[in-house]
Scaffold this active site. Structure first.
Site, PDB file in Angstrom:
ATOM      1  N   ASP A 265     -32.038 -74.887  36.431  1.00  0.00           N
ATOM      2  CA  ASP A 265     -32.201 -74.429  35.049  1.00  0.00           C
ATOM      3  C   ASP A 265     -33.622 -73.880  34.874  1.00  0.00           C
ATOM      4  O   ASP A 265     -34.600 -74.585  35.126  1.00  0.00           O
ATOM      5  CB  ASP A 265     -31.973 -75.645  34.138  1.00  0.00           C
ATOM      6  CG  ASP A 265     -31.914 -75.301  32.667  1.00  0.00           C
ATOM      7  OD1 ASP A 265     -32.673 -74.410  32.229  1.00  0.00           O
ATOM      8  OD2 ASP A 265     -31.124 -75.940  31.955  1.00  0.00           O
TER       9      ASP A 265
ATOM     10  N   SER B 241     -28.618 -77.944  25.122  1.00  0.00           N
ATOM     11  CA  SER B 241     -29.978 -77.436  24.924  1.00  0.00           C
ATOM     12  C   SER B 241     -30.523 -77.903  23.571  1.00  0.00           C
ATOM     13  O   SER B 241     -30.629 -79.101  23.341  1.00  0.00           O
ATOM     14  CB  SER B 241     -29.977 -75.910  25.078  1.00  0.00           C
ATOM     15  OG  SER B 241     -31.280 -75.433  25.240  1.00  0.00           O
TER      16      SER B 241
ATOM     17  N   HIS C 152     -28.653 -72.950  33.224  1.00  0.00           N
ATOM     18  CA  HIS C 152     -28.596 -73.300  31.795  1.00  0.00           C
ATOM     19  C   HIS C 152     -27.373 -72.708  31.084  1.00  0.00           C
ATOM     20  O   HIS C 152     -27.227 -72.849  29.880  1.00  0.00           O
ATOM     21  CB  HIS C 152     -29.874 -72.773  31.124  1.00  0.00           C
ATOM     22  CG  HIS C 152     -30.224 -73.444  29.821  1.00  0.00           C
ATOM     23  ND1 HIS C 152     -30.609 -74.763  29.743  1.00  0.00           N
ATOM     24  CD2 HIS C 152     -30.256 -72.986  28.534  1.00  0.00           C
ATOM     25  CE1 HIS C 152     -30.865 -75.080  28.478  1.00  0.00           C
ATOM     26  NE2 HIS C 152     -30.654 -74.017  27.732  1.00  0.00           N
TER      27      HIS C 152
END
Lengths: 279, 279
Positions: free
Chosen positions: B224, B148, B257
């Site tokens: 995600d 991320s 995620h």
């Protein structure tokens, strides 16, 4: 009984999912997590490993830290991880981390104020497996494993119910709770002052009493801070009798009480259970 | 520079250890963790993978949840995981989870009040690796990976420093921070209103400007929640040019995620880096 799904994550081709439900046995709302491997389907139900965690844990410690899903997906095993006690504002509690919420010790409490909710033995052996079989593509084939207080739970529950579980394993289990501070504090509160009632939840006592038991694998780190005072693997080795069944207690040099230890050996535990669940 | 060891756990035959140290670059006390595989010895220094975590994380998210140590031990790789920003009472902060402490974005801030501590780019590329090489049995061979915000960090740092890193990988990276809300908020605060200064920290801009880059592997879950608004893998695919170097962007159906996604593919990332670090 209704299940409320609260999370789901794809992992190693299968699914980790968390659920809430009303437990009749525990008299409160409970949370659990299940890992369903990619093989699980209504036409192909998979065996289930029940995981019992240690003091202060929830359903998530094992699911997030053990690194078990890679091998579970490979072997086609479901894993169920539950909370370590009843929970909620109206559930009796204690200021200590080792009694009350987060510290159910996987027994049926008989004493006030604990008996109203603390019936974890019945929850683990009956209510939760019935719920799991009703709602998920799993077979009736089960094994049981756990860590520390949950290792105590896995050993005592597995020894008392050889027809329900194919195999038992434990990491760093409390082997002789009637003879260590954690067990004595909890058993006095939950079961009262008559110590003869405690013996039914003590692995070292149970293993002396049974004629036969399912195969057992225990791993214990030699650098575990709780080794001598609380866990006492020597006591378990002392009562083992090969003619009653396989009981393999392994001491692992340098390893401690953490999930880093569990992660290092969980693959071998899953392979041990898979072997006995598919025999 | 002195290191203070605060924890150590044996895991997969190697050691996970956490340290505190005074960072000159960040002007505060910092914490990091290292995994040393069983092969690491002064006579046999091992290559190092640097891991950069996402928003709100510390050195521990990856170490506890990724399940990376089994493969790292097998391949003989050390892994270093650092905090995601400077920390402390006198370090500037923001009420949002996406700015200030826990959200350093791996850049050198130029604006008040951030510039006094928020120099994560220099910390990751210079100060920390120097410290690691000074104190641990590791070689100068490095690769870099992250998740991320940390995927953004790994990509930008790796693209800008092809002589320092052998390979780059990322899970769910912020690929085009100048064009997404997380990046725009952070860059405006840390770098000011002149948007031309932002471009040096934007992967999609950097990859257009370089002639050559080291091999890159990116995994992105298709389920995600941040995919379209914040992560924009399509933008990265659009600027890729095979003649500049390997850039493999993989979309993984059903994955989200979380660290469950990372755990599912970390082995392949470690194998990718090991291949390039031992060439």
């Amino acid at each position: 009984m209704a299940l409320e799904n609260i999370t789901q994550n794809k992992v190693f081709g299968g699914w980790h999912k968390q659920y809430l439900h009303d437990s009749e046995v525990l008299n409160c709302r409970m949370q659990f997590a299940i890992y369903l491997p990619p093989q699980a389907a209504p036409s192909a139900p998979v065996p289930v490993l029940y995981w019992l965690s240690g003091l202060t844990c929830t359903d998530q410690n094992f699911m997030q830290k053990s690194g078990a899903f890679r091998m579970a997906a490979k072997l086609g095993l479901a894993i169920v991880a539950m909370d370590t006690s009843p929970r909620g504002e109206d559930v009796a509690d204690d200021d200590g981390y080792d009694l009350g919420q987060g510290a159910g010790f996987y027994l049926n409490a008989t004493e006030f104020p604990w008996s109203r909710h603390y019936q974890m033995y019945d929850y683990v052996t009956q209510e939760l497996p019935n719920l799991i079989q009703q709602h998920f593509p799993v077979s009736s084939v089960r094994s049981i494993s756990g860590h520390s207080m949950g290792g105590h739970g896995a050993l005592t529950i597995g020894l008392k119910n050889p027809t329900l579980y194919r195999s038992i394993s434990a990491f760093s289990p409390i082997t002789h709770p009637t003879q260590c501070p954690w067990g004595q504090k909890a058993f006095a509160a939950y079961l009262g002052s008559d110590r003869t009632t405690w013996l039914q939840y003590d692995t070292c006592e149970l293993i002396k009493r049974v004629d036969k038991h399912v195969p057992v694998l225990v791993d214990q780190g030699e650098s575990d801070d709780f080794l001598e005072e609380q866990l006492k693997p020597d006591s378990l080795v002392a009562v083992s009798a090969p003619e009653k069944g396989e009981l393999n207690v392994r001491l692992q040099p340098g390893y401690d009480h953490s999930y880093f230890f569990i992660a290092s050996f969980i693959d071998e535990h899953l392979q041990f259970h898979a072997k006995h669940m598919t025999e």
